[in-house]
Design an enzyme around this catalytic site. Structure first.
Site, PDB file in Angstrom:
ATOM      1  N   PHE A 106       0.869  -1.169   0.000  1.00 13.04           N
ATOM      2  CA  PHE A 106       0.000   0.000   0.000  1.00 13.04           C
ATOM      3  C   PHE A 106       0.908   1.222   0.000  1.00 13.04           C
ATOM      4  O   PHE A 106       1.876   1.285   0.760  1.00 13.04           O
ATOM      5  CB  PHE A 106      -0.943   0.023   1.197  1.00 13.04           C
ATOM      6  CG  PHE A 106      -1.919   1.153   1.093  1.00 13.04           C
ATOM      7  CD1 PHE A 106      -3.042   1.044   0.295  1.00 13.04           C
ATOM      8  CD2 PHE A 106      -1.682   2.350   1.741  1.00 13.04           C
ATOM      9  CE1 PHE A 106      -3.923   2.111   0.146  1.00 13.04           C
ATOM     10  CE2 PHE A 106      -2.559   3.423   1.598  1.00 13.04           C
ATOM     11  CZ  PHE A 106      -3.679   3.298   0.799  1.00 13.04           C
ATOM     12  N   ASP A 175       2.467  -4.521   8.475  1.00 11.22           N
ATOM     13  CA  ASP A 175       1.307  -3.665   8.287  1.00 11.22           C
ATOM     14  C   ASP A 175       0.099  -4.592   8.157  1.00 11.22           C
ATOM     15  O   ASP A 175       0.018  -5.391   7.209  1.00 11.22           O
ATOM     16  CB  ASP A 175       1.503  -2.816   7.023  1.00 11.22           C
ATOM     17  CG  ASP A 175       0.287  -1.956   6.699  1.00 11.22           C
ATOM     18  OD1 ASP A 175      -0.833  -2.287   7.139  1.00 11.22           O
ATOM     19  OD2 ASP A 175       0.451  -0.964   5.969  1.00 11.22           O
ATOM     20  N   TYR A 200     -10.370   1.021   9.946  1.00 15.41           N
ATOM     21  CA  TYR A 200     -11.599   1.327   9.193  1.00 15.41           C
ATOM     22  C   TYR A 200     -11.920   0.312   8.116  1.00 15.41           C
ATOM     23  O   TYR A 200     -12.881   0.508   7.374  1.00 15.41           O
ATOM     24  CB  TYR A 200     -11.585   2.748   8.620  1.00 15.41           C
ATOM     25  CG  TYR A 200     -10.339   3.181   7.892  1.00 15.41           C
ATOM     26  CD1 TYR A 200     -10.088   2.766   6.594  1.00 15.41           C
ATOM     27  CD2 TYR A 200      -9.432   4.027   8.506  1.00 15.41           C
ATOM     28  CE1 TYR A 200      -8.953   3.192   5.925  1.00 15.41           C
ATOM     29  CE2 TYR A 200      -8.292   4.456   7.844  1.00 15.41           C
ATOM     30  CZ  TYR A 200      -8.056   4.034   6.554  1.00 15.41           C
ATOM     31  OH  TYR A 200      -6.933   4.451   5.907  1.00 15.41           O
ATOM     32  N   LYS A 201     -11.118  -0.734   8.018  1.00  9.88           N
ATOM     33  CA  LYS A 201     -11.426  -1.768   7.037  1.00  9.88           C
ATOM     34  C   LYS A 201     -12.180  -2.900   7.756  1.00  9.88           C
ATOM     35  O   LYS A 201     -13.338  -2.745   8.096  1.00  9.88           O
ATOM     36  CB  LYS A 201     -10.132  -2.218   6.366  1.00  9.88           C
ATOM     37  CG  LYS A 201      -9.429  -1.074   5.631  1.00  9.88           C
ATOM     38  CD  LYS A 201      -8.135  -1.516   4.991  1.00  9.88           C
ATOM     39  CE  LYS A 201      -7.358  -0.331   4.428  1.00  9.88           C
ATOM     40  NZ  LYS A 201      -7.973   0.243   3.229  1.00  9.88           N
ATOM     41  N   ARG A 347     -11.504  -5.610  -7.542  1.00  7.59           N
ATOM     42  CA  ARG A 347     -11.147  -6.134  -6.220  1.00  7.59           C
ATOM     43  C   ARG A 347     -12.410  -6.276  -5.381  1.00  7.59           C
ATOM     44  O   ARG A 347     -13.225  -5.346  -5.322  1.00  7.59           O
ATOM     45  CB  ARG A 347     -10.188  -5.108  -5.605  1.00  7.59           C
ATOM     46  CG  ARG A 347      -9.608  -5.458  -4.293  1.00  7.59           C
ATOM     47  CD  ARG A 347      -8.684  -4.335  -3.837  1.00  7.59           C
ATOM     48  NE  ARG A 347      -9.443  -3.292  -3.180  1.00  7.59           N
ATOM     49  CZ  ARG A 347      -8.957  -2.484  -2.217  1.00  7.59           C
ATOM     50  NH1 ARG A 347      -7.704  -2.586  -1.822  1.00  7.59           N
ATOM     51  NH2 ARG A 347      -9.716  -1.579  -1.662  1.00  7.59           N
TER      52      ARG A 347
END
Lengths: 388, 388
Positions: A106, A175, A200-201, A347
């Site tokens: 990311f 991560d 937040y995922k 995705r």
């Protein structure tokens, strides 16, 4: 399922980007705003125990990643959290000059590493995603990897890579943004050094909710927090002139806790009450296995880029298609929300807390219809003209 | 007055620590959570314009401090914001090795400066609060001062000190946490270099709401953001491997915007609609003048430590008393909320947006009664045993 608010007519396959709204959040946030802030005012720092929010949240996140709550700090963004740990790691290995990051990570991980390297006069080395440990050497201070790749959904072997980093004398950071909450993580068993993750995922903390940081207690006494804000002081309210770090992860804190965001996050994490990580993983694999099988059986012209091997798969499935952007937009128009990543990746995330196998089958029904009807070639969907 | 929610029976003289709840916040936050997050899900980054929140808020804060919105970044805590600007300032003056901070500053400013000095091999020099410019010299990279002292309410002469710093070749940073929103600030006229401020005091953004950073456009092209997170990239959603800073203050951003906190803050700032900074200052001085006059006339045994000269006074009044802690606690029990600062300061903030002269007179009535009845000596109030 009853633990989440999901809009009618929507199949939400983007919980790996922004988790759905847990049912307990609106009421909790309204209470924090109207009663704790509005009525309690400044008194709520004590009376509503606002100062303890980060520690309470840490206790909820810890079992999802195989650690103790007292070794977790909650606050700041993922990017700021990565900056702090990367600087600290470099200072723990003053005789080494290289930070290793994977080029497909990311982006913020690579950007932050580049900034830290620039600030401290270090080298940023990109590793081969197929074999990140090949970049290790006696000049490497830190290997920092994203556990699950945000594009492909491929998962690294966390314990094996951690052991290899340590064998080379490097520190290991993970991560967990794209894994924790949907994939089992055991940082303690792997004896990693640092971990950072967003909330937040799969943790459903809400847009832009604060990140968490874990530091192995084995090294907490040696690391120094580079951003020495007042909340990391051993006695913040003494308001002394000189900084004296609080022991353990309390000393990793920096700024005043963001109470509204933390309150939403604390309520959101109640959705994990009584749920084991093993059960989440079982459900997640059931969902992604089914999606892959349905794609194999019913959809042509795509290339699935997510590993089929369970041990190498996170909780999402991605495929390449030349019109991936149009496909995702046409699906969104039908209420099936996934997302697109440059240049040709569609995705789909499978949040095991709120998705069912019926959702998976219905999503593939829509995908088949989009391709059959060539909806993805409709100019209304096919043209990229905005951020997504 | 109708723009704020204040509890019945409370006179709130602590808006300089945590601002009161603006009436528009609960509804806005409920809408953001239930409709934008719950219904819109990931689509709201575009549809609800979440990504533009920081810029919209910057436009609201800018006129309060005499700058353009495009030169303001909103996000991160005050402490992280100070870290970023202090590192950037040091790198703008690579031939200079000293950061100057005032020893009575809000502690986080000194702590962060010490951390930056330690990280970059610089010296932290404490200046004399009575004459901070005496610490300047050709080795000073940055003078960083808090505009209004959090204990005494004394205000520095911002333009004169800025000019002195520049004359010595140093950069000038102002911490506006305890002034902006209640005291006129004109950073542009003073030609300062950096400013940082919190938003949960006179700006009423809620507990732990995000801070803002202003950088003079004169130097924006030269400063480098040390925490190069993905939101500061020129094209964040291209998700390129290498960092390329966005131009101007967009490049000062770091992490994903904290949408819930920013939404509350945006709604809170509507309380300033149609209010001029000059009118706020007039009201603020009317309130503090009256409070000082009432103390002079009716209260003995205290020492007012806030300057009587308007040009040297922020929007709070503080006095010393050996039992300051007990006095503050006894007043709180009567519904008059001020606060205590070590070792003997009772501190009262006067937020001009929601306080009246009747509040001031009633507060002094209570103070007189507390002292007459010796309520401040009651063990229930007099003993310090917790953080405050």
């Amino acid at each position: 399922m009853s633990g989440f608010h999901l809009p009618e007519g929507v199949i939400y396959l983007d919980g790996n980007s922004l988790g759905a709204l847990p049912a307990g959040v609106p009421g909790r946030l309204a209470d924090v705003v109207e009663r704790e802030w509005g009525e309690g005012l400044i008194r709520s720092w004590n009376d509503a125990r606002w100062m303890e929010l980060p520690a309470r949240i840490a206790d909820r996140i810890a079992p999802l990643v195989g650690v103790r709550g007292e070794d977790v700090h909650v606050g700041e963004s993922t990017s700021v959290s990565l900056f702090k740990t990367m600087v600290a790691a470099a200072r723990l290995r003053p005789d080494r000059t290289v930070l290793v990051v994977e080029p497909g990570t990311f982006p913020t991980d690579g950007y932050i590493a580049a900034g830290v390297a620039d600030l401290l006069g270090l080298e940023l080395r990109w590793c081969d995603p197929a074999d990140p440990t090949a970049a290790l050497g006696d000049d490497v201070a830190l290997l920092s990897l994203t556990h699950v790749d945000f594009r492909s959904g491929a998962m690294f072997d966390l314990p094996t890579i951690t052991a290899a980093a340590h064998a080379a004398g490097a520190l290991m950071q993970w991560d967990l943004c794209h894994s924790a909450g949907a994939v089992p993580v055991d940082l303690t068993a792997a004896d990693a050094d640092f971990a950072v993750g967003c909330t937040y995922k799969y943790l459903n903390g809400g847009p832009g909710s604060p990140a968490y940081t874990w530091i192995n207690p084995r090294i907490q006494g040696q690391v120094r927090n580079p951003i020495t804000g007042w909340i990391g002081h051993s006695a913040p309210f003494a308001m002394a002139r000189d900084f004296d770090a609080a022991p353990g992860m309390r000393g990793w804190a920096t700024g005043t806790p963001p109470v509204l965001a933390l309150s939403a996050l604390e309520a959101a994490l109640e959705a994990f009450d009584g749920v084991s990580v093993a059960d989440l993983r079982t459900r997640s694999l059931e969902l992604t296995d089914l999606f892959i099988a349905q794609l194999d059986e019913r959809v042509t012209g795509i290339e699935i880029v997510t590993p089929r091997e369970h041990a190498r798969r996170g909780s999402q499935v991605s495929f390449r298609h030349p019109q991936a952007y149009g496909i995702v937009q046409a699906l969104i128009a039908r209420g099936v929300i996934g997302d697109f990543r440059d240049p040709d990746i569609a995705r789909f995330g499978f949040a095991p807390l709120y998705l069912t196998t019926d959702d998976v089958r219905a999503a593939v029904d829509h995908l088949v219809a989009v391709l059959e009807n060539e909806e993805h070639l409709d100019p209304a969907y096919a043209e990229r003209n905005a951020v997504t």
